[in-house]
Motif scaffolding. Structure first.
Motif, PDB file in Angstrom:
ATOM      1  N   ASP A 171       0.844  -1.188   0.000  1.00 31.11           N
ATOM      2  CA  ASP A 171       0.000   0.000   0.000  1.00 31.11           C
ATOM      3  C   ASP A 171       0.891   1.255   0.000  1.00 31.11           C
ATOM      4  N   PRO A 172       0.584   2.247  -0.880  1.00 28.05           N
ATOM      5  CA  PRO A 172       1.472   3.421  -0.978  1.00 28.05           C
ATOM      6  C   PRO A 172       1.753   4.068   0.378  1.00 28.05           C
ATOM      7  N   ALA A 173       0.760   4.093   1.265  1.00 24.14           N
ATOM      8  CA  ALA A 173       0.964   4.745   2.563  1.00 24.14           C
ATOM      9  C   ALA A 173       2.009   4.001   3.408  1.00 24.14           C
ATOM     10  N   LEU A 174       2.107   2.691   3.206  1.00 25.91           N
ATOM     11  CA  LEU A 174       3.047   1.890   3.995  1.00 25.91           C
ATOM     12  C   LEU A 174       4.426   1.803   3.358  1.00 25.91           C
ATOM     13  N   LYS A 175       4.489   2.162   2.078  1.00 26.30           N
ATOM     14  CA  LYS A 175       5.750   2.012   1.337  1.00 26.30           C
ATOM     15  C   LYS A 175       6.877   2.779   2.015  1.00 26.30           C
ATOM     16  N   TRP A 176       6.552   4.023   2.392  1.00 31.18           N
ATOM     17  CA  TRP A 176       7.550   4.894   2.987  1.00 31.18           C
ATOM     18  C   TRP A 176       8.144   4.240   4.236  1.00 31.18           C
ATOM     19  N   GLU A 177       7.235   3.708   5.061  1.00 29.97           N
ATOM     20  CA  GLU A 177       7.639   3.099   6.319  1.00 29.97           C
ATOM     21  C   GLU A 177       8.525   1.865   6.064  1.00 29.97           C
ATOM     22  N   LEU A 178       8.103   1.046   5.116  1.00 27.45           N
ATOM     23  CA  LEU A 178       8.815  -0.209   4.876  1.00 27.45           C
ATOM     24  C   LEU A 178      10.186   0.031   4.226  1.00 27.45           C
ATOM     25  N   ARG A 179      10.225   1.074   3.399  1.00 27.36           N
ATOM     26  CA  ARG A 179      11.478   1.467   2.768  1.00 27.36           C
ATOM     27  C   ARG A 179      12.526   1.810   3.822  1.00 27.36           C
ATOM     28  N   SER A 180      12.121   2.640   4.781  1.00 23.78           N
ATOM     29  CA  SER A 180      13.059   3.049   5.827  1.00 23.78           C
ATOM     30  C   SER A 180      13.404   1.853   6.706  1.00 23.78           C
ATOM     31  N   LYS A 181      12.404   0.984   6.930  1.00 24.78           N
ATOM     32  CA  LYS A 181      12.634  -0.199   7.760  1.00 24.78           C
ATOM     33  C   LYS A 181      13.681  -1.112   7.112  1.00 24.78           C
ATOM     34  N   LEU A 182      13.562  -1.287   5.804  1.00 18.43           N
ATOM     35  CA  LEU A 182      14.524  -2.145   5.100  1.00 18.43           C
ATOM     36  C   LEU A 182      15.943  -1.608   5.239  1.00 18.43           C
ATOM     37  N   LYS A 183      16.057  -0.298   5.211  1.00 22.45           N
ATOM     38  CA  LYS A 183      17.381   0.323   5.372  1.00 22.45           C
ATOM     39  C   LYS A 183      17.922   0.000   6.768  1.00 22.45           C
ATOM     40  N   ALA A 184      17.054   0.142   7.783  1.00 22.23           N
ATOM     41  CA  ALA A 184      17.471  -0.148   9.159  1.00 22.23           C
ATOM     42  C   ALA A 184      17.838  -1.622   9.296  1.00 22.23           C
ATOM     43  N   VAL A 185      17.052  -2.485   8.654  1.00 22.98           N
ATOM     44  CA  VAL A 185      17.311  -3.922   8.712  1.00 22.98           C
ATOM     45  C   VAL A 185      18.681  -4.213   8.078  1.00 22.98           C
ATOM     46  N   HIS A 186      18.961  -3.537   6.979  1.00 24.69           N
ATOM     47  CA  HIS A 186      20.253  -3.749   6.330  1.00 24.69           C
ATOM     48  C   HIS A 186      21.405  -3.375   7.263  1.00 24.69           C
ATOM     49  N   ARG A 187      21.256  -2.234   7.952  1.00 25.92           N
ATOM     50  CA  ARG A 187      22.328  -1.814   8.874  1.00 25.92           C
ATOM     51  C   ARG A 187      22.515  -2.847   9.970  1.00 25.92           C
ATOM     52  N   ALA A 188      21.386  -3.390  10.467  1.00 24.83           N
ATOM     53  CA  ALA A 188      21.459  -4.321  11.592  1.00 24.83           C
ATOM     54  C   ALA A 188      22.024  -5.685  11.170  1.00 24.83           C
ATOM     55  N   LEU A 189      21.732  -6.120   9.946  1.00 27.91           N
ATOM     56  CA  LEU A 189      22.071  -7.501   9.573  1.00 27.91           C
ATOM     57  C   LEU A 189      23.399  -7.635   8.832  1.00 27.91           C
ATOM     58  N   ASP A 190      23.900  -6.531   8.288  1.00 24.53           N
ATOM     59  CA  ASP A 190      25.213  -6.576   7.661  1.00 24.53           C
ATOM     60  C   ASP A 190      25.288  -7.614   6.530  1.00 24.53           C
ATOM     61  N   GLU A 202      12.896   4.784  -3.833  1.00 23.28           N
ATOM     62  CA  GLU A 202      13.231   3.501  -3.201  1.00 23.28           C
ATOM     63  C   GLU A 202      14.731   3.242  -3.284  1.00 23.28           C
ATOM     64  N   ALA A 203      15.288   3.458  -4.458  1.00 24.37           N
ATOM     65  CA  ALA A 203      16.717   3.170  -4.656  1.00 24.37           C
ATOM     66  C   ALA A 203      17.575   4.079  -3.775  1.00 24.37           C
ATOM     67  N   LEU A 204      17.241   5.380  -3.765  1.00 25.98           N
ATOM     68  CA  LEU A 204      18.096   6.328  -3.053  1.00 25.98           C
ATOM     69  C   LEU A 204      17.951   6.175  -1.546  1.00 25.98           C
ATOM     70  N   THR A 205      16.765   5.763  -1.066  1.00 24.62           N
ATOM     71  CA  THR A 205      16.587   5.576   0.377  1.00 24.62           C
ATOM     72  C   THR A 205      17.330   4.332   0.839  1.00 24.62           C
ATOM     73  N   PHE A 206      17.298   3.299   0.021  1.00 26.42           N
ATOM     74  CA  PHE A 206      17.772   1.997   0.474  1.00 26.42           C
ATOM     75  C   PHE A 206      19.284   1.818   0.325  1.00 26.42           C
ATOM     76  N   ALA A 207      19.830   2.301  -0.790  1.00 27.29           N
ATOM     77  CA  ALA A 207      21.155   1.803  -1.194  1.00 27.29           C
ATOM     78  C   ALA A 207      22.313   2.659  -0.710  1.00 27.29           C
ATOM     79  N   ASP A 208      23.442   1.976  -0.420  1.00 28.79           N
ATOM     80  CA  ASP A 208      24.704   2.696  -0.228  1.00 28.79           C
ATOM     81  C   ASP A 208      25.179   3.190  -1.589  1.00 28.79           C
ATOM     82  N   LYS A 209      25.008   2.314  -2.589  1.00 30.01           N
ATOM     83  CA  LYS A 209      25.391   2.698  -3.952  1.00 30.01           C
ATOM     84  C   LYS A 209      24.301   2.282  -4.918  1.00 30.01           C
ATOM     85  N   VAL A 210      24.023   3.163  -5.882  1.00 25.93           N
ATOM     86  CA  VAL A 210      22.977   2.897  -6.865  1.00 25.93           C
ATOM     87  C   VAL A 210      23.644   2.686  -8.222  1.00 25.93           C
ATOM     88  N   VAL A 211      23.224   1.616  -8.912  1.00 19.85           N
ATOM     89  CA  VAL A 211      23.697   1.362 -10.267  1.00 19.85           C
ATOM     90  C   VAL A 211      22.603   1.884 -11.191  1.00 19.85           C
TER      91      VAL A 211
END
Ligand code: ATP
Length: 359
Positions: A171-190, A202-211
């Motif tokens: 759902d578009p309203a939840l996308k923002w939340e889940l996007r940021s959550k995925l970033k946090a999950v990435h930091r935590a799980l390495d 999505e790409a710019l929020t999530f990635a250290d590097k974007v192709v």
């Protein structure tokens, strides 16, 4: 966890006679262990082809794929030790959320205590703790996709986690939340994560590097700041940012660009270019400003009030530009001027950025 080396990886679905036959033109790059990468580009640019080469669904017609130093180019998906999350949920409806999350670990015969701990950890990260004992069948599409994400993230011993447009059904309203959550999950799980999307936010929020990909080519690989501040290709300038970068055509001699009968002095010199070279000047709308008195004369076509800021659509001679209207400035009639922040302009030749020398 591994680093992934793309050693001249390219792919043509049919016979490869010329460059244009390649759906993915040969690419050389190393993706570092523990980092998050996004493959970003318009439909048909080759993102899925590259992801499928990494997962083993497609055997590339050129180059080698290494996980650490191991050549996996021709290995089956099962032997690559990767986790995947697809566009649509892949879960077992009759199992509980906890059983779904535990499934990839049970398959690998992990001890029960470790499985329970890991399931709790991942459920907490994705806000699924309250649903652990519910059957998946009754849950919303959003919750099901969160379980899919959890199943992709639950193993800590994978070489990489691959995501193929995983927020499409959210759902578009939840996308923002889940996007940021995925970033946090990435930091935590390495974990090394590779995320395919055509959505720049999505790409710019999530990635250290974007192709950034276009027409089968990786046109730039960089941090979100690199892509915004120093697009190496006009496509990146145009594709990243909303609206994208302005490009003004003209001719360059020394530090002076002539365009539409005006002379524009630049901050940098370009000694590698011959005199009177046809170039494009790139400037982001954020760094181009409408002024009352100074700068190049333009005709104002319209002004968009975006609440947070106002953008003017103007014409410099025959060339359109989008520029920022400063706070408090009122625009009377259609005559105005624009000025560019000289430190933020870039010069492009044949669509590639040319490095200047500070004058
Ligand atoms: P989308 O976002 O629409 O999925 P994409 O960036 O993932 O696009 P790909 O699916 O990798 O792009 O497609 C790249 C090119 O390869 C396209 O021109 C596509 O038509 C072509 N292509 C993809 N799969 C095949 C196939 N199995 N056989 C032949 N051509 C293919």
């Amino acid at each position: 966890m591994a680093k992934i080396t793309l050693d001249g990886i390219g792919h043509a679905y049919g016979p490869a006679r010329t460059d244009t036959d390649y759906a993915l033109k040969p690419i050389h790059h190393v993706w570092e262990a523990g980092k998050a990468y996004a493959l970003l580009g318009p439909s048909g640019c080759g993102k899925t082809t590259l992801l499928n080469i990494i997962s083993g669904l497609v055997i590339p017609s050129a180059g080698r794929l290494l996980f650490d130093e191991r050549d996996v180019t021709r290995l089956s998906t099962e032997k690559r030790n990767i986790a995947q999350v697809f566009q649509f949920p892949v879960i077992y409806d009759t199992m509980t959320v906890a059983e779904n999350l535990a499934f990839p670990l049970k398959n690998r015969r992990m001890p029960r205590s470790l499985i329970e701990a890991r399931v709790c950890e991942i459920a907490a990260m994705l806000d699924l703790t309250g649903d652990l004992n519910r059957r998946a069948r009754g849950l919303t599409a959003d919750a099901k996709q969160k379980i899919s994400l959890g199943r992709g993230l639950v193993r800590s011993d994978v070489s990489a986690v691959l995501f193929d447009e995983p927020l499409t059904v959210i759902d578009p309203a939840l996308k923002w939340e889940l996007r940021s959550k995925l970033k946090a999950v990435h930091r935590a799980l390495d974990l090394l994560m590779i995320y395919v999307t055509h959505d720049q936010t999505e790409a710019l929020t999530f990635a250290d590097k974007v192709v950034v990909m276009n027409d089968g080519r990786a046109v730039q690989i960089g941090t979100p700041a690199d892509l915004f501040e120093r697009p190496e290709h006009t496509f990146v300038g145009y594709f990243i940012g909303s609206p994208g970068m302005n490009f003004l055509s003209g001719r360059l001699t020394g530090r002076t660009m002539s365009t539409e009968g005006h002379a524009l002095d630049l901050d940098h010199a370009y000694p590698s270019l011959p005199q009177d070279r046809a170039v494009k000047l790139g400037i982001r709308p954020d760094y181009a400003t409408l002024t009352a008195a100074n700068g190049l004369p333009v005709k104002v076509r319209r002004i968009d009030d975006l609440g947070r800021k106002r953008l003017a659509h103007v014409d410099l001679g025959s060339q359109p530009l989008v520029v920022t209207v400063p706070n408090g400035m009122s625009v009377e009639g259609s005559d105005a001027r624009v000025s560019f922040d000289p430190r933020r302009t870039h010069i492009y030749v044949d669509e590639q950025r040319v490095e200047g020398i500070a004058a």
